[in-house]
Design an enzyme around this catalytic site. Structure first.
Site, PDB file in Angstrom:
ATOM      1  N   VAL A  91      53.876  95.887  48.196  1.00  0.00           N
ATOM      2  CA  VAL A  91      52.277  95.958  48.169  1.00  0.00           C
ATOM      3  C   VAL A  91      51.586  95.832  46.951  1.00  0.00           C
ATOM      4  O   VAL A  91      50.583  96.223  46.903  1.00  0.00           O
ATOM      5  CB  VAL A  91      52.177  97.608  48.759  1.00  0.00           C
ATOM      6  CG1 VAL A  91      52.999  97.715  49.978  1.00  0.00           C
ATOM      7  CG2 VAL A  91      53.113  98.403  47.741  1.00  0.00           C
ATOM      8  N   HIS A 106      54.274  95.526  54.740  1.00  0.00           N
ATOM      9  CA  HIS A 106      54.165  97.072  54.459  1.00  0.00           C
ATOM     10  C   HIS A 106      52.841  97.368  53.964  1.00  0.00           C
ATOM     11  O   HIS A 106      52.967  98.307  53.371  1.00  0.00           O
ATOM     12  CB  HIS A 106      55.236  97.375  53.350  1.00  0.00           C
ATOM     13  CG  HIS A 106      56.607  97.347  54.087  1.00  0.00           C
ATOM     14  ND1 HIS A 106      57.986  97.504  53.348  1.00  0.00           N
ATOM     15  CD2 HIS A 106      57.195  97.268  55.403  1.00  0.00           C
ATOM     16  CE1 HIS A 106      58.891  97.581  53.978  1.00  0.00           C
ATOM     17  NE2 HIS A 106      58.508  97.412  55.550  1.00  0.00           N
ATOM     18  N   ASN A 198      69.813  88.550  44.026  1.00  0.00           N
ATOM     19  CA  ASN A 198      69.667  89.741  43.964  1.00  0.00           C
ATOM     20  C   ASN A 198      70.140  90.374  42.478  1.00  0.00           C
ATOM     21  O   ASN A 198      71.315  89.709  42.039  1.00  0.00           O
ATOM     22  CB  ASN A 198      70.194  90.865  44.847  1.00  0.00           C
ATOM     23  CG  ASN A 198      69.300  92.119  44.933  1.00  0.00           C
ATOM     24  OD1 ASN A 198      67.959  92.497  45.086  1.00  0.00           O
ATOM     25  ND2 ASN A 198      70.042  93.376  44.683  1.00  0.00           N
ATOM     26  N   GLU A 200      72.000  92.487  42.151  1.00  0.00           N
ATOM     27  CA  GLU A 200      73.738  92.915  42.350  1.00  0.00           C
ATOM     28  C   GLU A 200      73.931  92.648  43.766  1.00  0.00           C
ATOM     29  O   GLU A 200      72.957  92.615  44.621  1.00  0.00           O
ATOM     30  CB  GLU A 200      73.853  94.175  41.852  1.00  0.00           C
ATOM     31  CG  GLU A 200      73.169  95.259  42.856  1.00  0.00           C
ATOM     32  CD  GLU A 200      72.695  96.274  41.783  1.00  0.00           C
ATOM     33  OE1 GLU A 200      73.259  96.524  40.607  1.00  0.00           O
ATOM     34  OE2 GLU A 200      71.911  97.429  42.427  1.00  0.00           O
TER      35      GLU A 200
HETATM   36  C1  BV8 Z   1      59.782 100.886  61.937  1.00  0.00           C
HETATM   37  C2  BV8 Z   1      55.723 101.932  51.869  1.00  0.00           C
HETATM   38  C3  BV8 Z   1      59.794 100.761  64.340  1.00  0.00           C
HETATM   39  C4  BV8 Z   1      55.031 101.174  51.105  1.00  0.00           C
HETATM   40  C5  BV8 Z   1      57.990 101.582  52.866  1.00  0.00           C
HETATM   41  C6  BV8 Z   1      64.526 107.318  61.386  1.00  0.00           C
HETATM   42  C7  BV8 Z   1      63.151 107.671  61.674  1.00  0.00           C
HETATM   43  C8  BV8 Z   1      62.328 106.774  61.520  1.00  0.00           C
HETATM   44  C9  BV8 Z   1      62.557 105.549  61.111  1.00  0.00           C
HETATM   45  C10 BV8 Z   1      63.708 105.083  61.029  1.00  0.00           C
HETATM   46  C11 BV8 Z   1      64.869 106.017  61.324  1.00  0.00           C
HETATM   47  N1  BV8 Z   1      66.068 105.344  60.990  1.00  0.00           N
HETATM   48  C12 BV8 Z   1      65.404 104.152  60.900  1.00  0.00           C
HETATM   49  C13 BV8 Z   1      64.352 104.082  60.871  1.00  0.00           C
HETATM   50  C14 BV8 Z   1      63.459 102.807  60.785  1.00  0.00           C
HETATM   51  C15 BV8 Z   1      63.099 102.931  59.249  1.00  0.00           C
HETATM   52  C16 BV8 Z   1      64.267 102.708  58.092  1.00  0.00           C
HETATM   53  O1  BV8 Z   1      64.544 101.471  58.080  1.00  0.00           O
HETATM   54  N2  BV8 Z   1      64.393 103.620  57.520  1.00  0.00           N
HETATM   55  C17 BV8 Z   1      65.610 103.405  56.651  1.00  0.00           C
HETATM   56  C18 BV8 Z   1      65.421 104.251  55.287  1.00  0.00           C
HETATM   57  C19 BV8 Z   1      67.051 103.732  57.186  1.00  0.00           C
HETATM   58  N3  BV8 Z   1      62.083 101.816  59.184  1.00  0.00           N
HETATM   59  C20 BV8 Z   1      60.587 102.205  59.470  1.00  0.00           C
HETATM   60  O2  BV8 Z   1      60.397 103.351  59.594  1.00  0.00           O
HETATM   61  C21 BV8 Z   1      59.681 100.951  59.517  1.00  0.00           C
HETATM   62  N4  BV8 Z   1      59.036 101.047  60.792  1.00  0.00           N
HETATM   63  O3  BV8 Z   1      60.848 100.685  62.034  1.00  0.00           O
HETATM   64  O4  BV8 Z   1      58.831 101.049  63.078  1.00  0.00           O
HETATM   65  C22 BV8 Z   1      59.231  99.485  64.802  1.00  0.00           C
HETATM   66  C23 BV8 Z   1      59.743  98.256  64.092  1.00  0.00           C
HETATM   67  C24 BV8 Z   1      59.586  96.847  64.376  1.00  0.00           C
HETATM   68  C25 BV8 Z   1      58.876  96.702  65.700  1.00  0.00           C
HETATM   69  C26 BV8 Z   1      58.302  97.882  66.223  1.00  0.00           C
HETATM   70  C27 BV8 Z   1      58.465  99.186  66.044  1.00  0.00           C
HETATM   71  C28 BV8 Z   1      58.660 101.205  58.532  1.00  0.00           C
HETATM   72  C29 BV8 Z   1      59.186 100.725  56.990  1.00  0.00           C
HETATM   73  C30 BV8 Z   1      58.373 100.580  55.810  1.00  0.00           C
HETATM   74  C31 BV8 Z   1      58.141 101.704  55.307  1.00  0.00           C
HETATM   75  N5  BV8 Z   1      57.557 101.914  54.000  1.00  0.00           N
HETATM   76  N6  BV8 Z   1      57.098 101.723  51.888  1.00  0.00           N
HETATM   77  C32 BV8 Z   1      55.222 101.510  49.706  1.00  0.00           C
HETATM   78  O5  BV8 Z   1      55.098 102.606  49.592  1.00  0.00           O
HETATM   79  O6  BV8 Z   1      55.764 100.452  48.980  1.00  0.00           O
HETATM   80  S1  BV8 Z   1      59.478 101.073  52.677  1.00  0.00           S
HETATM   81  C33 BV8 Z   1      59.861 100.896  50.923  1.00  0.00           C
HETATM   82  O7  BV8 Z   1      61.300 100.180  51.161  1.00  0.00           O
HETATM   83  C34 BV8 Z   1      59.145  99.554  50.295  1.00  0.00           C
HETATM   84  O8  BV8 Z   1      58.064  99.180  51.072  1.00  0.00           O
HETATM   85  C35 BV8 Z   1      60.000  98.776  50.032  1.00  0.00           C
HETATM   86  O9  BV8 Z   1      59.543  97.586  49.839  1.00  0.00           O
HETATM   87  C36 BV8 Z   1      61.202  98.881  50.969  1.00  0.00           C
HETATM   88  C37 BV8 Z   1      62.393  98.205  50.943  1.00  0.00           C
HETATM   89  O10 BV8 Z   1      62.856  98.532  49.736  1.00  0.00           O
HETATM   90  P1  BV8 Z   1      63.435  97.084  48.564  1.00  0.00           P
HETATM   91  O11 BV8 Z   1      62.091  96.545  48.373  1.00  0.00           O
HETATM   92  O12 BV8 Z   1      64.588  96.879  48.993  1.00  0.00           O
HETATM   93  O13 BV8 Z   1      63.365  98.219  47.402  1.00  0.00           O
HETATM   94  P2  BV8 Z   1      64.815  98.837  46.736  1.00  0.00           P
HETATM   95  O14 BV8 Z   1      64.550  99.579  45.426  1.00  0.00           O
HETATM   96  O15 BV8 Z   1      65.603  99.402  47.911  1.00  0.00           O
HETATM   97  O16 BV8 Z   1      65.817  97.777  46.247  1.00  0.00           O
HETATM   98  C38 BV8 Z   1      65.332  97.112  45.201  1.00  0.00           C
HETATM   99  C39 BV8 Z   1      66.515  95.799  44.961  1.00  0.00           C
HETATM  100  O17 BV8 Z   1      65.980  95.052  43.892  1.00  0.00           O
HETATM  101  C40 BV8 Z   1      68.028  96.255  44.648  1.00  0.00           C
HETATM  102  O18 BV8 Z   1      68.808  95.840  45.364  1.00  0.00           O
HETATM  103  C41 BV8 Z   1      68.260  95.889  43.248  1.00  0.00           C
HETATM  104  O19 BV8 Z   1      69.531  95.611  43.005  1.00  0.00           O
HETATM  105  C42 BV8 Z   1      67.167  94.746  43.086  1.00  0.00           C
HETATM  106  N7  BV8 Z   1      66.687  94.548  41.724  1.00  0.00           N
HETATM  107  C43 BV8 Z   1      66.323  95.449  40.996  1.00  0.00           C
HETATM  108  N8  BV8 Z   1      65.884  94.704  39.630  1.00  0.00           N
HETATM  109  C44 BV8 Z   1      65.788  93.289  39.970  1.00  0.00           C
HETATM  110  C45 BV8 Z   1      66.378  93.316  41.214  1.00  0.00           C
HETATM  111  N9  BV8 Z   1      66.823  92.179  41.699  1.00  0.00           N
HETATM  112  C46 BV8 Z   1      66.437  90.859  40.975  1.00  0.00           C
HETATM  113  N10 BV8 Z   1      65.941  91.204  39.768  1.00  0.00           N
HETATM  114  C47 BV8 Z   1      65.549  92.140  39.273  1.00  0.00           C
HETATM  115  N11 BV8 Z   1      65.267  92.349  37.822  1.00  0.00           N
END
Ligand code: BV8
Length: 225
Positions: A91, A106, A198, A200
């Site tokens: 974002v 998002h 990524n 890792e």
């Molecule tokens: C939905 C807001 C239905 C923005 C975010 C139970 C109850 C309710 C919902 C659910 C549930 N169980 C499952 C769900 C669905 C839920 C979900 O997935 N939950 C998860 C936790 C299980 N999803 C939702 O609720 C979504 N909506 O499902 O609606 C629907 C869907 C489709 C059609 C109709 C209906 C809504 C999801 C959005 C939530 N909002 N954030 C903000 O504040 O920024 S999510 C949040 O996580 C961010 O947006 C972020 O982008 C996203 C993903 O995280 P990553 O970007 O992957 O970041 P992370 O830290 O995890 O990983 C970073 C990676 O980078 C690592 O792997 C690391 O190794 C790597 N890295 C680090 N440094 C480097 C690197 N790589 C390269 N170079 C580097 N230097």
């Protein structure tokens, strides 16, 4: 390089621009509980806390600069003969700051949304509880961010792109948040080859055909060149 490429980006792409990721050591979710700052219920419960969380991130993003990975992706969009579509979970606006363009599934930190009438306008640097919507004058301004339990933006457009891409690339995401984490499977179903770039391996690494491991500012320019 494939003809049509869809690239999903996550917080890891912006890590080297100094922006925190979510699930890495000391990441954003280590400092806050998801349910307190990234759910509509959390916003209802304590809007001041949620505004403070996003005000701090908006300020940090405004001071951040795109890194070599953002620039390499913008160049790829410019130079690749086929279509290059970036779908970002981020974002922070850094794809655009690097001269690229992205579908923001998002939402965006620099956007405000009226919870009452759905009007969108550029967010002020600091948002506060009770801020008035310029369209309907209700005190219902909120960050234009998709929280957990809310439906991500542009899902139909994204589904169309996943169906007709030749290559799906995931960059800097842990693959733990749906529906984004399911895009790799969706693109494979329609015949795309898949690549994970990524720092890792991740929980979804096994689904990808290929992997490039390392920091994005090194791996992405090398892959693009
Ligand atoms: C939905 C807001 C239905 C923005 C975010 C139970 C109850 C309710 C919902 C659910 C549930 N169980 C499952 C769900 C669905 C839920 C979900 O997935 N939950 C998860 C936790 C299980 N999803 C939702 O609720 C979504 N909506 O499902 O609606 C629907 C869907 C489709 C059609 C109709 C209906 C809504 C999801 C959005 C939530 N909002 N954030 C903000 O504040 O920024 S999510 C949040 O996580 C961010 O947006 C972020 O982008 C996203 C993903 O995280 P990553 O970007 O992957 O970041 P992370 O830290 O995890 O990983 C970073 C990676 O980078 C690592 O792997 C690391 O190794 C790597 N890295 C680090 N440094 C480097 C690197 N790589 C390269 N170079 C580097 N230097």
């Amino acid at each position: 390089m494939a003809d049509k490429i869809v690239i999903l980006t996550g917080a890891g792409l912006s890590a080297e621009s100094g922006l925190g990721t979510f699930r890495d050591e000391g990441g954003l979710w280590a400092q806050h509980k998801i349910e307190d700052v990234a759910t509509p219920e959390g916003f209802q419960r304590n809007p001041d806390l949620v505004h403070a969380f996003y005000n701090a991130r908006r300020k940090q993003a405004a001071e951040a600069t795109p890194n070599a990975a953002h620039v390499a992706l913008a160049n790829l969009q410019e130079q690749h003969k086929g279509e290059v579509v970036i779908v970002t979970q981020n974002v922070d606006g850094l794809h655009e700051a690097a001269g690229g363009r992205a579908i923001h599934m998002h939402g965006v930190l620099d956007g405000a949304l009226c919870a009452a009438c759905g009007h969108r306008w550029p967010a002020p640097a600091e948002m506060a509880t009770g801020q008035i919507c310029p369209a309907c004058s209700a005190p219902t301004a909120r960050p234009d961010i998709v929280w957990f339990g809310e439906i991500p933006y542009h899902m139909e457009q994204i589904a169309d792109h996943l169906q007709d891409c030749d290559l799906f690339v995931s960059i800097g995401t842990s693959g733990q948040v749906y529906p984004a984490a399911g895009f790799v499977q969706e693109s494979r179903m329609f015949g795309a080859s898949t690549l994970e770039i990524n720092l890792e391996r991740t929980d979804t690494s096994g689904v990808f055909d290929r992997h490039i491991v390392g920091p994005a500012t090194q791996t992405v320019p090398a892959w693009v060149s």
